[in-house]
Write a protein that holds these residues in place. Structure first.
Motif, PDB file in Angstrom:
ATOM      1  N   TYR A 243       0.360 -10.140  11.651  1.00 54.00           N
ATOM      2  CA  TYR A 243       0.951  -8.859  12.058  1.00 54.00           C
ATOM      3  C   TYR A 243      -0.099  -7.755  11.967  1.00 54.00           C
ATOM      4  CZ  TYR A 243       4.435  -5.090  12.244  1.00 54.00           C
ATOM      5  OH  TYR A 243       5.157  -3.990  12.593  1.00 54.00           O
ATOM      6  N   LEU A 244       0.049  -6.727  12.805  1.00 53.18           N
ATOM      7  CA  LEU A 244      -0.989  -5.704  12.906  1.00 53.18           C
ATOM      8  C   LEU A 244      -1.175  -4.906  11.619  1.00 53.18           C
ATOM      9  CD1 LEU A 244       0.629  -2.697  13.432  1.00 53.18           C
ATOM     10  CD2 LEU A 244       1.238  -3.923  15.494  1.00 53.18           C
ATOM     11  N   ALA A 245      -0.127  -4.834  10.772  1.00 61.66           N
ATOM     12  CA  ALA A 245      -0.221  -4.031   9.541  1.00 61.66           C
ATOM     13  C   ALA A 245      -0.646  -4.853   8.337  1.00 61.66           C
ATOM     14  CB  ALA A 245       1.119  -3.358   9.251  1.00 61.66           C
ATOM     15  N   ARG A 246      -1.031  -6.114   8.523  1.00 60.53           N
ATOM     16  CA  ARG A 246      -1.427  -6.946   7.393  1.00 60.53           C
ATOM     17  C   ARG A 246      -2.801  -6.531   6.867  1.00 60.53           C
ATOM     18  NH1 ARG A 246       3.352  -8.152   6.785  1.00 60.53           N
ATOM     19  NH2 ARG A 246       4.285  -9.965   7.793  1.00 60.53           N
ATOM     20  N   THR A 247      -2.916  -6.553   5.536  1.00 59.56           N
ATOM     21  CA  THR A 247      -4.196  -6.295   4.881  1.00 59.56           C
ATOM     22  C   THR A 247      -4.553  -7.484   4.005  1.00 59.56           C
ATOM     23  OG1 THR A 247      -3.095  -5.182   3.035  1.00 59.56           O
ATOM     24  CG2 THR A 247      -3.808  -3.798   4.877  1.00 59.56           C
ATOM     25  N   ALA A 248      -5.801  -7.510   3.580  1.00 67.66           N
ATOM     26  CA  ALA A 248      -6.247  -8.621   2.731  1.00 67.66           C
ATOM     27  C   ALA A 248      -5.497  -8.635   1.402  1.00 67.66           C
ATOM     28  CB  ALA A 248      -7.756  -8.509   2.495  1.00 67.66           C
ATOM     29  N   LYS A 249      -5.197  -7.459   0.869  1.00 68.00           N
ATOM     30  CA  LYS A 249      -4.459  -7.390  -0.390  1.00 68.00           C
ATOM     31  C   LYS A 249      -3.044  -7.915  -0.227  1.00 68.00           C
ATOM     32  CE  LYS A 249      -3.767  -4.208  -4.232  1.00 68.00           C
ATOM     33  NZ  LYS A 249      -3.955  -2.804  -4.700  1.00 68.00           N
ATOM     34  N   ALA A 250      -2.382  -7.601   0.905  1.00 65.05           N
ATOM     35  CA  ALA A 250      -1.027  -8.102   1.143  1.00 65.05           C
ATOM     36  C   ALA A 250      -1.019  -9.617   1.304  1.00 65.05           C
ATOM     37  CB  ALA A 250      -0.441  -7.433   2.381  1.00 65.05           C
ATOM     38  N   LEU A 251      -2.048 -10.146   1.979  1.00 57.84           N
ATOM     39  CA  LEU A 251      -2.131 -11.605   2.134  1.00 57.84           C
ATOM     40  C   LEU A 251      -2.353 -12.278   0.782  1.00 57.84           C
ATOM     41  CD1 LEU A 251      -4.287 -11.974   5.381  1.00 57.84           C
ATOM     42  CD2 LEU A 251      -1.815 -12.049   5.147  1.00 57.84           C
ATOM     43  N   GLN A 252      -3.181 -11.694  -0.073  1.00 56.11           N
ATOM     44  CA  GLN A 252      -3.420 -12.281  -1.394  1.00 56.11           C
ATOM     45  C   GLN A 252      -2.146 -12.274  -2.236  1.00 56.11           C
ATOM     46  OE1 GLN A 252      -6.170 -10.107  -3.809  1.00 56.11           O
ATOM     47  NE2 GLN A 252      -6.776 -11.906  -5.006  1.00 56.11           N
ATOM     48  N   ALA A 253      -1.373 -11.178  -2.194  1.00 55.49           N
ATOM     49  CA  ALA A 253      -0.134 -11.119  -2.968  1.00 55.49           C
ATOM     50  C   ALA A 253       0.869 -12.162  -2.481  1.00 55.49           C
ATOM     51  CB  ALA A 253       0.461  -9.712  -2.875  1.00 55.49           C
ATOM     52  N   HIS A 254       0.984 -12.344  -1.148  1.00 55.58           N
ATOM     53  CA  HIS A 254       1.926 -13.344  -0.626  1.00 55.58           C
ATOM     54  C   HIS A 254       1.444 -14.759  -0.922  1.00 55.58           C
ATOM     55  CE1 HIS A 254       5.411 -14.303   1.816  1.00 55.58           C
ATOM     56  NE2 HIS A 254       4.689 -15.224   2.441  1.00 55.58           N
ATOM     57  N   TRP A 255       0.126 -14.963  -0.905  1.00 56.55           N
ATOM     58  CA  TRP A 255      -0.390 -16.301  -1.241  1.00 56.55           C
ATOM     59  C   TRP A 255      -0.083 -16.634  -2.707  1.00 56.55           C
ATOM     60  CZ3 TRP A 255      -4.119 -17.798  -4.800  1.00 56.55           C
ATOM     61  CH2 TRP A 255      -4.536 -19.132  -4.714  1.00 56.55           C
ATOM     62  N   GLN A 256      -0.220 -15.684  -3.613  1.00 56.33           N
ATOM     63  CA  GLN A 256       0.115 -15.924  -5.013  1.00 56.33           C
ATOM     64  C   GLN A 256       1.596 -16.211  -5.193  1.00 56.33           C
ATOM     65  OE1 GLN A 256      -1.290 -12.406  -6.986  1.00 56.33           O
ATOM     66  NE2 GLN A 256      -3.455 -13.021  -6.920  1.00 56.33           N
ATOM     67  N   LEU A 257       2.434 -15.555  -4.402  1.00 58.67           N
ATOM     68  CA  LEU A 257       3.866 -15.830  -4.461  1.00 58.67           C
ATOM     69  C   LEU A 257       4.176 -17.243  -3.971  1.00 58.67           C
ATOM     70  CD1 LEU A 257       6.477 -14.311  -5.252  1.00 58.67           C
ATOM     71  CD2 LEU A 257       6.748 -13.729  -2.845  1.00 58.67           C
ATOM     72  N   MET A 258       3.511 -17.657  -2.895  1.00 57.94           N
ATOM     73  CA  MET A 258       3.700 -19.022  -2.402  1.00 57.94           C
ATOM     74  C   MET A 258       3.198 -20.049  -3.417  1.00 57.94           C
ATOM     75  SD  MET A 258       2.627 -18.527   1.609  1.00 57.94           S
ATOM     76  CE  MET A 258       2.839 -20.259   1.982  1.00 57.94           C
ATOM     77  N   LYS A 259       2.108 -19.736  -4.096  1.00 60.29           N
ATOM     78  CA  LYS A 259       1.593 -20.652  -5.105  1.00 60.29           C
ATOM     79  C   LYS A 259       2.551 -20.764  -6.282  1.00 60.29           C
ATOM     80  CE  LYS A 259      -2.359 -21.286  -8.200  1.00 60.29           C
ATOM     81  NZ  LYS A 259      -3.658 -20.716  -8.666  1.00 60.29           N
ATOM     82  N   GLN A 260       3.190 -19.671  -6.634  1.00 59.10           N
ATOM     83  CA  GLN A 260       4.140 -19.700  -7.752  1.00 59.10           C
ATOM     84  C   GLN A 260       5.333 -20.599  -7.453  1.00 59.10           C
ATOM     85  OE1 GLN A 260       5.518 -15.793  -8.778  1.00 59.10           O
ATOM     86  NE2 GLN A 260       6.987 -16.516 -10.308  1.00 59.10           N
TER      87      GLN A 260
END
Length: 462
Positions: A243-260
């Motif tokens: 999505y156009l509003a995605r940032t690297a920090k937002a991707l890292q937070a969602h990746w950590q949530l998926m890992k959890q």
């Protein structure tokens, strides 16, 4: 002669011409009068067209307002096309109307119903309420972004946090209204265009992740420790997927949530054990090795504990320094009979709850405070809010007599006799001392007082 006859002829001809003209004019005037009488109208008189402004009376105001409304109605229906609908008749026209005879006016033909409907539709503007109800422009933008990302209204209802708590049916109805209702969609678009750019950016940052985005994120290994540069590189390699509003920090937070939640590709969810081998909390606590736990030091807590310890040691040191100043001991009275006197006790002031031991020749009675330290704190016996901070002083004289001096505001009662402020009274054995409803019994150590009197008698002869 010929000249005279010629002049007479000319004059007669001129007279006949003028007479014929006057007769013609009279005949025309008569015809006009006859036609005017037949039509029932009065010939127009010359009058001034100036309008003299004057104040209108109440009845004229009512008539003018009625005339205005009637002219507007006539102009709208097309009865009087030559007259303006909003103009007021002049004074000359009013005079003409008042002077004209009352003649029956034929009723105007009723307009066609279709024409009136068209006029009403053209006059009434499109009135639509601007209030969108519980749905705010931010909610509409959230809904649109979430549906474009997931294509599932159920996921939108579960994953998006709106300003109000909407049900799944309300979310569906709002989405269908934005799609198929032109009025609501137009109003919603206008309201969303008026949002602040920062508000729009905040809403776009809350957009749900699509399946393609989560699939790309799940390829990042769970054992690796990705940094912001890793997710920034992922954004550059797949600009169309994210999505156009995605940032690297937002991707890292969602990746950590998926890992959890064990949603990465290299993660597997372990099945729960069956039977009696289910691990409970106490068993898991026993399996923990305390030596492997990290000892996290809290500097703030340690500082507070150090300050509290230092304060307590200072108070203990102050109490130790004040021990030699204490001349009265306070002991609780129990059911067991204990000896009231010892070799150092001159007298005892016994109360209902406590007893005060007098071990010096002079003690002060009253109510102890932070700023006022006294020997006998009467607040230990009971309610002492009526007692002064320095209520009285008990002294032992050389002859072995005890005297009490009142230095407070309230009187002190000795065996029922009041001792006012500034007065003294002699205390004897078993005297009842009453101070502000607190009663005490004053007991004298007769043996020790006899020794004091004997020593005083020995000193006196010398």
């Amino acid at each position: 002669m010929e000249k005279d006859s010629q002049g007479l002829l000319d004059s007669s001809l001129m007279a006949s011409g003028t007479a014929s003209r006057s007769e013609d004019e009279e005949s025309l005037a008569g015809q006009k009068r006859a036609s005017s009488q037949a039509l029932g109208t009065i010939p127009k008189r010359r009058s001034s067209s100036r309008f003299i402004k004057r104040k209108k009376f109440d009845d004229e105001l009512v008539e003018s307002s009625l005339a205005k409304s009637s002219t507007r109605a006539k102009g709208a229906s097309g009865v009087e096309p030559g007259r303006c609908s909003g103009s007021e008749p002049s004074s000359s026209e009013k005079k003409k109307v008042s002077k004209a005879p009352s003649t029956p006016v034929p009723p105007s033909p009723a307009p066609a119903p279709g024409l009136t409907k068209r006029v009403k539709k053209s006059k009434q503007p499109l009135q639509v309420t601007k209030d969108l109800g519980r749905w705010k422009p931010a909610d509409d933008l959230l809904l649109i972004n979430a549906v474009l990302q997931t294509n599932d209204l159920t996921s939108v209802h579960l994953g998006v946090k709106f300003s109000c708590r909407f049900t799944l049916r309300e979310v569906q109805e709002r989405w269908y209204a934005l799609l198929y209702d032109p009025v609501i969609s137009k109003l919603a678009c206008q309201a969303m265009r008026q949002l602040h750019p920062e508000a729009i950016a905040a809403i776009q940052s809350k957009a749900l992740f699509s399946k393609a985005e989560e699939q790309l994120l799940s390829k990042v290994g769970s054992t690796s420790q990705p940094t912001l540069e890793t997710f920034q590189d992922l954004l550059h390699r797949h600009p169309d997927a994210f999505y156009l509003a995605r940032t690297a920090k937002a991707l890292q937070a969602h990746w950590q949530l998926m890992k959890q939640y064990y949603l990465l590709e290299d993660q597997t969810v372990q099945p729960l054990p069956k039977g009696d081998q289910v691990l409970n909390f106490s068993d898991a606590e026993d399996l923990i090795d305390d030596s492997k736990l990290k000892d996290m030091r809290d500097e703030v807590l340690e500082h507070e504990l150090t300050v509290a310890d230092r304060r307590q040691k200072r108070e203990i040191r102050q109490l130790e320094q004040e021990l030699h100043k204490w001349q009265v001991l306070v002991d609780s009275i129990t059911g067991m009979s204990s000896p009231d006197f010892d070799n150092q006790t001159l007298a005892v002031l016994r109360g209902r709850m406590v007893r005060y031991l007098m071990r010096s020749r002079e003690i002060t009675l009253g109510r102890a405070t932070k700023d006022n330290q006294i020997d006998v704190d009467l607040s230990l016996e009971g309610p002492a809010w009526k007692i002064s901070r320095k209520q009285g002083v008990i002294k032992l004289k050389n002859n072995g007599d005890f005297f009490i001096a009142n230095e407070g505001r309230r009187p002190i009662y000795i065996d029922g006799r009041p001792v006012l402020c500034g007065s003294k009274w002699r205390l004897s054995n078993n005297s009842v001392v009453e101070i502000a409803s607190l009663r005490f019994v004053f007991l004298i150590n007769q043996d020790l007082i006899a020794l004091i009197r004997a020593e005083a008698a020995k000193i006196t002869p010398q």
